[in-house]
Design a protein around this motif. Sequence first.
Motif, PDB file in Angstrom:
ATOM      1  N   ARG A  49      86.040 -80.975  10.360  1.00 50.74           N
ATOM      2  CA  ARG A  49      86.365 -81.122   8.928  1.00 50.74           C
ATOM      3  C   ARG A  49      85.249 -80.529   8.063  1.00 50.74           C
ATOM      4  NH1 ARG A  49      84.710 -84.126   4.959  1.00 50.74           N
ATOM      5  NH2 ARG A  49      83.174 -85.120   6.295  1.00 50.74           N
ATOM      6  N   GLN A  53      85.357 -76.841   6.082  1.00 48.28           N
ATOM      7  CA  GLN A  53      85.214 -76.794   4.619  1.00 48.28           C
ATOM      8  C   GLN A  53      84.046 -75.873   4.227  1.00 48.28           C
ATOM      9  OE1 GLN A  53      84.667 -80.523   2.192  1.00 48.28           O
ATOM     10  NE2 GLN A  53      83.235 -79.172   1.134  1.00 48.28           N
ATOM     11  N   GLU A  88      77.760 -63.536   2.862  1.00 50.02           N
ATOM     12  CA  GLU A  88      78.645 -64.718   2.796  1.00 50.02           C
ATOM     13  C   GLU A  88      79.760 -64.600   3.838  1.00 50.02           C
ATOM     14  OE1 GLU A  88      77.261 -66.836   1.148  1.00 50.02           O
ATOM     15  OE2 GLU A  88      76.461 -66.054  -0.718  1.00 50.02           O
ATOM     16  N   LYS A 119      89.885 -78.234   2.406  1.00 48.91           N
ATOM     17  CA  LYS A 119      89.212 -77.947   1.143  1.00 48.91           C
ATOM     18  C   LYS A 119      88.190 -76.822   1.287  1.00 48.91           C
ATOM     19  CE  LYS A 119      89.340 -82.629  -0.795  1.00 48.91           C
ATOM     20  NZ  LYS A 119      89.763 -83.553   0.260  1.00 48.91           N
ATOM     21  N   SER A 122      84.246 -77.047  -4.495  1.00 50.70           N
ATOM     22  CA  SER A 122      84.729 -77.084  -5.880  1.00 50.70           C
ATOM     23  C   SER A 122      84.128 -75.958  -6.728  1.00 50.70           C
ATOM     24  CB  SER A 122      84.350 -78.436  -6.501  1.00 50.70           C
ATOM     25  OG  SER A 122      82.969 -78.716  -6.285  1.00 50.70           O
ATOM     26  N   ASN A 148      71.196 -78.588   0.083  1.00 52.73           N
ATOM     27  CA  ASN A 148      72.136 -79.338   0.924  1.00 52.73           C
ATOM     28  C   ASN A 148      72.054 -78.912   2.397  1.00 52.73           C
ATOM     29  OD1 ASN A 148      75.128 -78.774   2.100  1.00 52.73           O
ATOM     30  ND2 ASN A 148      74.998 -80.823   1.224  1.00 52.73           N
ATOM     31  N   GLN A 149      71.759 -77.618   2.609  1.00 55.97           N
ATOM     32  CA  GLN A 149      71.951 -77.086   3.958  1.00 55.97           C
ATOM     33  C   GLN A 149      70.696 -77.045   4.832  1.00 55.97           C
ATOM     34  OE1 GLN A 149      74.231 -73.442   3.400  1.00 55.97           O
ATOM     35  NE2 GLN A 149      75.755 -74.556   2.226  1.00 55.97           N
ATOM     36  N   GLU A 171      70.369 -67.538   2.533  1.00 56.90           N
ATOM     37  CA  GLU A 171      70.609 -68.213   1.246  1.00 56.90           C
ATOM     38  C   GLU A 171      69.341 -68.206   0.389  1.00 56.90           C
ATOM     39  OE1 GLU A 171      73.336 -68.833   0.065  1.00 56.90           O
ATOM     40  OE2 GLU A 171      74.747 -69.387   1.627  1.00 56.90           O
ATOM     41  N   MET A 210      78.573 -80.007  -6.606  1.00 53.02           N
ATOM     42  CA  MET A 210      78.657 -79.449  -5.247  1.00 53.02           C
ATOM     43  C   MET A 210      78.210 -80.448  -4.181  1.00 53.02           C
ATOM     44  SD  MET A 210      77.085 -75.647  -5.611  1.00 53.02           S
ATOM     45  CE  MET A 210      77.059 -75.254  -3.864  1.00 53.02           C
ATOM     46  N   GLY A 212      78.897 -83.378  -3.810  1.00 54.12           N
ATOM     47  CA  GLY A 212      79.918 -84.347  -3.450  1.00 54.12           C
ATOM     48  C   GLY A 212      79.858 -85.594  -4.314  1.00 54.12           C
ATOM     49  N   SER A 218      81.624 -92.017  -1.477  1.00 58.20           N
ATOM     50  CA  SER A 218      81.685 -90.968  -0.443  1.00 58.20           C
ATOM     51  C   SER A 218      82.144 -91.577   0.873  1.00 58.20           C
ATOM     52  CB  SER A 218      80.287 -90.343  -0.291  1.00 58.20           C
ATOM     53  OG  SER A 218      80.180 -89.660   0.930  1.00 58.20           O
ATOM     54  N   PRO A 219      83.420 -91.370   1.238  1.00 62.52           N
ATOM     55  CA  PRO A 219      83.939 -92.068   2.421  1.00 62.52           C
ATOM     56  C   PRO A 219      83.287 -91.648   3.742  1.00 62.52           C
ATOM     57  CG  PRO A 219      85.564 -90.512   1.541  1.00 62.52           C
ATOM     58  CD  PRO A 219      84.442 -90.562   0.561  1.00 62.52           C
ATOM     59  N   HIS A 220      82.764 -90.412   3.806  1.00 59.16           N
ATOM     60  CA  HIS A 220      82.279 -89.925   5.107  1.00 59.16           C
ATOM     61  C   HIS A 220      80.779 -90.092   5.329  1.00 59.16           C
ATOM     62  CE1 HIS A 220      86.221 -88.211   5.658  1.00 59.16           C
ATOM     63  NE2 HIS A 220      86.097 -87.487   4.568  1.00 59.16           N
ATOM     64  N   LYS A 230      74.904 -85.401   8.793  1.00 62.34           N
ATOM     65  CA  LYS A 230      74.182 -85.315   7.522  1.00 62.34           C
ATOM     66  C   LYS A 230      72.885 -86.102   7.678  1.00 62.34           C
ATOM     67  CE  LYS A 230      76.642 -86.256   3.669  1.00 62.34           C
ATOM     68  NZ  LYS A 230      77.818 -86.540   2.769  1.00 62.34           N
ATOM     69  N   ASN A 234      74.563 -87.771  -0.475  1.00 58.36           N
ATOM     70  CA  ASN A 234      74.904 -86.833  -1.555  1.00 58.36           C
ATOM     71  C   ASN A 234      73.978 -87.016  -2.765  1.00 58.36           C
ATOM     72  OD1 ASN A 234      76.983 -86.364   0.198  1.00 58.36           O
ATOM     73  ND2 ASN A 234      78.636 -87.033  -1.164  1.00 58.36           N
TER      74      ASN A 234
HETATM   75  N1  3HC Z   1      83.954 -79.531  -3.172  1.00 59.91           N
HETATM   76  C1  3HC Z   1      85.091 -79.790  -2.506  1.00 59.91           C
HETATM   77  N2  3HC Z   1      85.263 -80.914  -1.779  1.00 59.91           N
HETATM   78  C2  3HC Z   1      84.238 -81.781  -1.734  1.00 59.91           C
HETATM   79  C3  3HC Z   1      83.021 -81.561  -2.389  1.00 59.91           C
HETATM   80  C4  3HC Z   1      82.893 -80.376  -3.146  1.00 59.91           C
HETATM   81  N3  3HC Z   1      81.799 -80.076  -3.834  1.00 59.91           N
HETATM   82  N4  3HC Z   1      82.206 -82.607  -2.135  1.00 59.91           N
HETATM   83  C5  3HC Z   1      82.898 -83.463  -1.362  1.00 59.91           C
HETATM   84  N5  3HC Z   1      84.112 -82.968  -1.129  1.00 59.91           N
HETATM   85  C6  3HC Z   1      85.190 -83.592  -0.379  1.00 59.91           C
HETATM   86  C7  3HC Z   1      84.829 -83.849   1.072  1.00 59.91           C
HETATM   87  O1  3HC Z   1      85.082 -82.711   1.871  1.00 59.91           O
HETATM   88  C8  3HC Z   1      85.748 -84.989   1.397  1.00 59.91           C
HETATM   89  O2  3HC Z   1      87.056 -84.485   1.548  1.00 59.91           O
HETATM   90  P1  3HC Z   1      88.037 -84.884   2.800  1.00 59.91           P
HETATM   91  O3  3HC Z   1      87.883 -86.360   3.015  1.00 59.91           O
HETATM   92  O4  3HC Z   1      89.402 -84.470   2.359  1.00 59.91           O
HETATM   93  O5  3HC Z   1      87.554 -84.102   3.954  1.00 59.91           O
HETATM   94  C9  3HC Z   1      85.743 -85.805   0.128  1.00 59.91           C
HETATM   95  O6  3HC Z   1      85.409 -84.880  -0.913  1.00 59.91           O
HETATM   96  C10 3HC Z   1      84.778 -86.967   0.145  1.00 59.91           C
HETATM   97  O7  3HC Z   1      83.420 -86.513   0.157  1.00 59.91           O
HETATM   98  P2  3HC Z   1      82.279 -87.041   1.124  1.00 59.91           P
HETATM   99  O8  3HC Z   1      81.005 -87.106   0.352  1.00 59.91           O
HETATM  100  O9  3HC Z   1      82.691 -88.298   1.809  1.00 59.91           O
HETATM  101  O10 3HC Z   1      82.266 -85.854   2.185  1.00 59.91           O
HETATM  102  P3  3HC Z   1      81.086 -85.306   3.083  1.00 59.91           P
HETATM  103  O11 3HC Z   1      80.322 -86.431   3.713  1.00 59.91           O
HETATM  104  O12 3HC Z   1      81.649 -84.276   3.974  1.00 59.91           O
HETATM  105  O13 3HC Z   1      80.066 -84.616   2.036  1.00 59.91           O
HETATM  106  C11 3HC Z   1      79.400 -82.353   1.503  1.00 59.91           C
HETATM  107  C12 3HC Z   1      80.428 -83.486   1.281  1.00 59.91           C
HETATM  108  C13 3HC Z   1      78.073 -82.794   0.940  1.00 59.91           C
HETATM  109  C14 3HC Z   1      79.894 -81.118   0.779  1.00 59.91           C
HETATM  110  C15 3HC Z   1      79.266 -82.133   3.031  1.00 59.91           C
HETATM  111  O14 3HC Z   1      80.516 -81.887   3.599  1.00 59.91           O
HETATM  112  C16 3HC Z   1      78.363 -80.988   3.394  1.00 59.91           C
HETATM  113  O15 3HC Z   1      77.161 -81.116   3.353  1.00 59.91           O
HETATM  114  N6  3HC Z   1      78.964 -79.849   3.815  1.00 59.91           N
HETATM  115  C17 3HC Z   1      78.256 -78.697   4.298  1.00 59.91           C
HETATM  116  C18 3HC Z   1      77.864 -77.788   3.188  1.00 59.91           C
HETATM  117  C19 3HC Z   1      79.050 -77.171   2.473  1.00 59.91           C
HETATM  118  O16 3HC Z   1      80.188 -77.328   2.806  1.00 59.91           O
HETATM  119  N7  3HC Z   1      78.728 -76.408   1.440  1.00 59.91           N
HETATM  120  C20 3HC Z   1      79.698 -75.711   0.681  1.00 59.91           C
HETATM  121  C21 3HC Z   1      78.948 -75.303  -0.506  1.00 59.91           C
HETATM  122  S1  3HC Z   1      78.940 -73.642  -0.900  1.00 59.91           S
HETATM  123  C22 3HC Z   1      78.368 -72.649   0.310  1.00 59.91           C
HETATM  124  O17 3HC Z   1      77.965 -73.088   1.323  1.00 59.91           O
HETATM  125  C23 3HC Z   1      78.397 -71.176   0.066  1.00 59.91           C
HETATM  126  C24 3HC Z   1      77.067 -70.631  -0.376  1.00 59.91           C
HETATM  127  O18 3HC Z   1      77.112 -69.258  -0.288  1.00 59.91           O
HETATM  128  C25 3HC Z   1      76.741 -70.994  -1.771  1.00 59.91           C
END
Ligand code: 3HC
Length: 333
Positions: A49, A53, A88, A119, A122, A148-149, A171, A210, A212, A218-220, A230, A234
Amino acid sequence: MASGTTATARAAQGAAAELGAAFEAAVAADERIEPRDWMPDAYRAGLVRQIAQHAHSEIIGMQPEANWIARAPSLRRKAILMAKVQDEAGHGLYLYGAAETLGTSRAELLDKLHEGRQKYSSIFNYPTLTWADVGAIGWLVDGAAITNQVPLCRCSYGPYARAMVRICKEESFHQRQGYELLLALSRGTEAQHAMAQDAVDRWWWPSLMMFGPPDAESPHSAQSMAWKIKRHSNDELRQRFVDICVPQAEALGLTLPDPDLRWNEQRGHYDHGAIDWAEFHEVLKGNGPCNEQRLAQRRQAHEEGAWVREAAAAYAAKQQRAAHREEREALAS
Ligand code: 3HC
């Protein structure tokens, strides 16, 4: 017969408990879980998941910036932006590769993205209205991504953690080019300074989203942190990002659009104003300014790339046939 079945079930339960204990012990000892190791189904599903995403965010994230490649103000800026957008795409590939090690194919994940069943971040549902947005994305969006990463490089799942090491290095270059671009605009003409400020005004709040939802919503997070997917919550990461950005904004000569932003001596952090979570949830529901456009372009790019995938598959099959023929000939001689 019945007692035999019970004994078998008991043995299976014992073996499962042993595997579970070995998994928990490896996580507790900060060892890496590798694809062939036993892992709980929920750990696997949670990783797929999050990684999916993340991968989708990387490839959808190419769109807002690609919008400016043809209009970059100089050859140097164009070359930098092209390299960044290509990076990217590469990040997407590493991440889909990491998800494949968990038994989920890239094709399956892309289908889910295209059908709106998974997803992406955002942040990529906001438009890039001016050239300064390229700088604001680099400074704020890539800056938030790094914050975050970097901790994900210590994620308990080996392939994800290793992919993140390379992604974070790239990045970091992205963040610096954005900062440098904004600095040039901020120190430029009055109109250029105003353009940089306008971009920061529009990207600041979405960048904070971004990270979250707040920890309490935050359910996860709790399970993800217990499994060391993690490493921080968040809100912790969001705070870290705010603390980093305030002095950087001052150095840039730009203002962050938050009248409540001030140093809190007691906490040793900057306090910030309330985030508009209603906007965040609307964007997640598909109602952001660019959701429809982003998904439509992604689907179109996928359809237009069908011939490339077919050609690559045909070439791979031909190579495989040639390798088999060589093997047979070597065995026969
Ligand atoms: N945009 C979209 N969805 C989001 C979000 C955001 N900014 N933040 C949270 N959500 C979603 C989660 O995916 C989850 O959805 P689901 O239950 O349907 O799967 C729901 O909202 C609840 O959020 P949680 O806090 O419980 O979810 P996580 O524990 O997964 O935390 C996160 C969210 C911090 C984004 C985590 O997933 C994470 O660290 N992910 C890895 C980093 C990532 O995905 N980054 C994307 C950013 S952009 C990028 O990387 C590109 C670069 O070039 C800029």
